[in-house]
Write an enzyme that holds these catalytic residues in place. Structure first.
Site, PDB file in Angstrom:
ATOM      1  CG  ASP A   5      -1.713   1.185   1.334  1.00 16.90           C
ATOM      2  OD1 ASP A   5      -1.609   2.121   0.447  1.00 16.90           O
ATOM      3  OD2 ASP A   5      -2.277   1.318   2.332  1.00 16.90           O
ATOM      4  CG  HIS A  58      33.903  16.049  -0.841  1.00 18.51           C
ATOM      5  ND1 HIS A  58      35.168  15.970  -0.650  1.00 18.51           N
ATOM      6  CD2 HIS A  58      33.252  16.952  -0.295  1.00 18.51           C
ATOM      7  CE1 HIS A  58      35.262  16.959   0.405  1.00 18.51           C
ATOM      8  NE2 HIS A  58      34.158  17.563   0.478  1.00 18.51           N
ATOM      9  CD  GLU A 102      37.356  14.033   7.210  1.00 18.62           C
ATOM     10  OE1 GLU A 102      37.775  15.142   7.889  1.00 18.62           O
ATOM     11  OE2 GLU A 102      37.697  13.583   6.084  1.00 18.62           O
ATOM     12  NE  ARG A 113      36.052  20.795  -2.075  1.00 21.01           N
ATOM     13  CZ  ARG A 113      36.784  19.877  -1.031  1.00 21.01           C
ATOM     14  NH1 ARG A 113      37.110  18.793  -1.615  1.00 21.01           N
ATOM     15  NH2 ARG A 113      36.983  20.012   0.108  1.00 21.01           N
ATOM     16  CD  GLU A 173      36.251  12.105  -1.179  1.00 20.13           C
ATOM     17  OE1 GLU A 173      37.219  11.983  -0.154  1.00 20.13           O
ATOM     18  OE2 GLU A 173      36.132  12.955  -1.930  1.00 20.13           O
ATOM     19  CD  GLU A 183      33.575  14.498   5.413  1.00 21.55           C
ATOM     20  OE1 GLU A 183      34.977  14.435   5.242  1.00 21.55           O
ATOM     21  OE2 GLU A 183      32.846  15.376   5.717  1.00 21.55           O
ATOM     22  NE  ARG A 230      42.046  19.095  -0.957  1.00 20.25           N
ATOM     23  CZ  ARG A 230      41.617  17.932  -0.849  1.00 20.25           C
ATOM     24  NH1 ARG A 230      40.608  17.561  -0.196  1.00 20.25           N
ATOM     25  NH2 ARG A 230      42.504  17.018  -1.427  1.00 20.25           N
ATOM     26  CD  GLU A 236      36.219  16.209  -4.259  1.00 20.50           C
ATOM     27  OE1 GLU A 236      37.215  17.232  -4.272  1.00 20.50           O
ATOM     28  OE2 GLU A 236      36.369  15.444  -3.028  1.00 20.50           O
ATOM     29  CD  GLU A 262      36.394  11.029   3.464  1.00 19.07           C
ATOM     30  OE1 GLU A 262      36.105  12.250   3.707  1.00 19.07           O
ATOM     31  OE2 GLU A 262      37.073  10.716   2.504  1.00 19.07           O
TER      32      GLU A 262
HETATM   33  P1  ADP Z   1      39.594  13.122  -2.452  1.00 23.49           P
HETATM   34  O1  ADP Z   1      41.003  13.237  -3.047  1.00 23.49           O
HETATM   35  O2  ADP Z   1      38.690  14.141  -2.546  1.00 23.49           O
HETATM   36  O3  ADP Z   1      39.851  12.555  -1.084  1.00 23.49           O
HETATM   37  P2  ADP Z   1      39.527  10.423  -3.739  1.00 23.49           P
HETATM   38  O4  ADP Z   1      40.746  10.402  -4.563  1.00 23.49           O
HETATM   39  O5  ADP Z   1      39.511   9.785  -2.523  1.00 23.49           O
HETATM   40  O6  ADP Z   1      39.183  11.987  -3.461  1.00 23.49           O
HETATM   41  O7  ADP Z   1      38.542   9.723  -4.591  1.00 23.49           O
HETATM   42  C1  ADP Z   1      37.169   9.482  -4.125  1.00 23.49           C
HETATM   43  C2  ADP Z   1      36.141   9.037  -4.970  1.00 23.49           C
HETATM   44  O8  ADP Z   1      36.470   9.156  -6.540  1.00 23.49           O
HETATM   45  C3  ADP Z   1      36.220   7.445  -4.872  1.00 23.49           C
HETATM   46  O9  ADP Z   1      35.067   7.148  -4.831  1.00 23.49           O
HETATM   47  C4  ADP Z   1      36.856   6.907  -6.188  1.00 23.49           C
HETATM   48  O10 ADP Z   1      36.517   5.654  -6.780  1.00 23.49           O
HETATM   49  C5  ADP Z   1      36.234   8.160  -7.173  1.00 23.49           C
HETATM   50  N1  ADP Z   1      36.626   8.070  -8.651  1.00 23.49           N
HETATM   51  C6  ADP Z   1      37.965   7.703  -9.012  1.00 23.49           C
HETATM   52  N2  ADP Z   1      37.790   8.032 -10.310  1.00 23.49           N
HETATM   53  C7  ADP Z   1      36.651   8.291 -10.609  1.00 23.49           C
HETATM   54  C8  ADP Z   1      35.966   8.492 -11.968  1.00 23.49           C
HETATM   55  N3  ADP Z   1      36.426   8.346 -13.225  1.00 23.49           N
HETATM   56  N4  ADP Z   1      34.456   8.701 -11.779  1.00 23.49           N
HETATM   57  C9  ADP Z   1      33.792   8.857 -10.902  1.00 23.49           C
HETATM   58  N5  ADP Z   1      34.446   8.761  -9.631  1.00 23.49           N
HETATM   59  C10 ADP Z   1      35.861   8.237  -9.708  1.00 23.49           C
HETATM   60 MG    MG Z   2      38.499  11.285   0.840  1.00 25.67          MG
HETATM   61 MG    MG Z   3      36.835  14.891  -1.337  1.00 23.04          MG
HETATM   62 MG    MG Z   4      36.729  14.313   4.163  1.00 21.11          MG
HETATM   63 MG    MG Z   5      41.336  10.853  -0.832  1.00 21.61          MG
END
Ligand code: ADP
Ligand code: MG
Ligand code: MG
Ligand code: MG
Ligand code: MG
Length: 446
Positions: free
Chosen positions: A52, A245, A189, A337, A132, A134, A317, A335, A196
């Site tokens: 439902d 992120h 963190e 953020r 990522e 947290e 960042r 990324e 994280e």
């Molecule tokens: P940060 O430097 O912000 O800590 P990371 O290097 O730890 O980031 O990467 C975080 C995420 O990015 C991970 O989940 C990783 O698998 C993902 N990632 C890596 N390559 C790709 C991609 N081509 N497309 C999408 N996500 C990706």
């Molecule tokens: Mg990270």
């Molecule tokens: Mg990050």
């Molecule tokens: Mg973090």
């Molecule tokens: Mg990282």
């Protein structure tokens, strides 16, 4: 029965599964499930399971409430924790079908994401997403209710003889690995009690399913240690909040990364830059979806590593979007953020994808990256650089959403209407509250 469904039936036998949880999400991203005895699995695959829909947040009106769950066999996973009766449960994530039309129910968030992924496919792309998330681990009080007392008082370099946090995090990671997560990194963190855990990117739909699973695994395993895990974005004032992120890229059907360009200064292709421009263009409206709680906006303030300004950067960042350094072409990505882990991951990814694809379709111009710390800019400098700010509260974000046809369209008629209604109400309820801060500040002063 499909071969995949047959495989699941075999697995159920082999692993002695007692119960199946058929899982789906409401528009807020809260997982709902219907539990069935494992013997009913075959029937569930053949006929679906009826429920439902009128009692599920944001689903339907009372008079049109018959829904059917169709389990997606690719999502079968045995849950790594057992309840007190030591029964083994497995889950299957389901698509929701409207029985009156026989069609996928447009109010199902997973369907909203499938539509976004389909748009990308029609343009020749697979969407990859990696989060990522947290979270904080808090102690429970004597009644088992959550507190905001952190159970570890150590930051990164604390030399406590026994790091309880590390044990709990270890157990969480084992649990995730049992559910086939590829955990890439995990760390304490900046804030006390904050953690994280990053897991490997996958196609957007799998990642959204994974985020929902991740949140329940983290909560369940923390609870086994008498701790409360929370994905609330900003549980403690003046301490870094929890973000999520979100890394995004588009691969072509041949498996090449359409975001990578060897010859570009940032290794970003034109496609990547247009996608990025689309996300920046729609950022204020996206915020309502990626940062959907009153509390989300307590995180999005200057000075706590959370983004506030609508800009991108390859070096710092403080911007909304960062271009992480990529060692190999497959790793070229952007990324975002700003999202936080209180979002509905299906809707958040759908909205981000549509914003980016819109940038590609309209050939949007990507602004230059901002290489300075934007937190240190004054208003004049921000104006000079043309940098806007994110909405400063949920009310503003919902207004921005309502005025953005692309993001409203991303959610679809049903979900956008229910979402705006739910979030406007949430903000109005908040506005009439009187906070501790106000009492402290004004009660004796006036
Ligand atoms: P940060 O430097 O912000 O800590 P990371 O290097 O730890 O980031 O990467 C975080 C995420 O990015 C991970 O989940 C990783 O698998 C993902 N990632 C890596 N390559 C790709 C991609 N081509 N497309 C999408 N996500 C990706
Ligand atoms: Mg990270
Ligand atoms: Mg990050
Ligand atoms: Mg973090
Ligand atoms: Mg990282």
């Amino acid at each position: 029965l499909s071969p995949e469904a047959e495989d699941v039936l075999d697995e159920i036998d082999e692993q002695d599964v007692d119960f199946l949880r058929l899982q789906f999400s409401d528009i807020l991203g809260t997982p709902k499930n219907v539990s069935i005895p494992a013997e009913q699995a075959e029937k569930a695959f053949e006929e679906g399971i009826y429920f439902d829909g009128s009692s599920i947040n944001g689903f339907v009106r009372i008079q049109e409430s018959d829904m059917r769950l169709e389990p997606d066999p690719s999502t079968f996973a045995v849950l790594p924790w057992r309840n007190s009766e030591k029964v083994t449960s497995a889950r299957l994530i389901c698509d929701v079908i409207d029985t009156s039309t026989g069609e996928p129910f447009p109010g199902d968030p997973r369907r909203v994401l499938k539509n976004a992924v389909q748009r990308a496919h029609d343009m020749g792309y697979t969407v990859n997403a990696g989060p990522e998330p947290e979270f904080f681990l808090f102690e429970e009080d004597e009644n088992g209710s959550a507190t905001t007392t952190t159970h570890d008082s150590g930051g990164y370099f604390d030399l406590a003889p026994k790091d309880l946090a590390q044990d709990v995090r270890g157990d969480i990671i084992y649990g995730l690995q049992e559910m086939d997560f590829e955990v890439e990194a995990s760390h304490h963190e900046v804030a006390e009690g904050q953690h994280e855990i990053d897991f490997k990117y996958d196609d957007a739909l799998t990642t959204a399913d994974n985020i929902v699973t991740f949140r329940s695994v983290v909560r369940a395993i923390a609870a086994e240690h008498d701790l409360h895990a929370t994905f609330m974005p900003k549980p403690i004032p003046r301490i870094n909040g929890s973000g999520m992120h979100t890394h995004l890229s588009l691969f072509t059907e041949g498996g090449d990364n359409a975001f990578h360009d060897e010859d570009d200064e940032f290794n970003l292709s034109d496609t990547a830059k247009q996608f990025l421009a689309g996300v920046l263009e729609h950022a204020p409206a996206l915020a309502a979806v990626t940062n959907p709680t009153v509390n989300s906006y307590k995180r999005l303030v200057p000075g706590y590593e959370a983004p506030v300004y609508v800009a991108w950067s390859d070096v710092n960042r403080s911007a909304l979007i960062r271009k992480p350094a990529a060692r190999v072409p497959a790793a070229s990505r952007i990324e975002a953020r700003f999202p936080d882990p209180s979002c509905n991951p299906y809707l958040a990814l759908a909205a981000l994808i549509h914003a980016g694809l819109d940038g590609i379709e309209n050939d949007l111009d990507c602004p230059d990256p901002v290489r300075e710390n934007i937190y240190e800019f004054d208003e004049e400098k921000r104006e000079e650089y043309g940098i806007e700010t994110l909405p400063s509260n949920l009310g503003e974000a919902v207004d921005a959403l309502e005025n953005d046809e692309v993001i409203m369209g991303a959610l679809g008629e049903h979900v956008s209407e229910k979402f705006v209604e739910a979030k406007s109400q949430e903000f109005e309820e908040y506005l009439v509250e009187v906070s501790e801060w106000e009492i402290d500040r004004y009660l004796e002063k006036f």
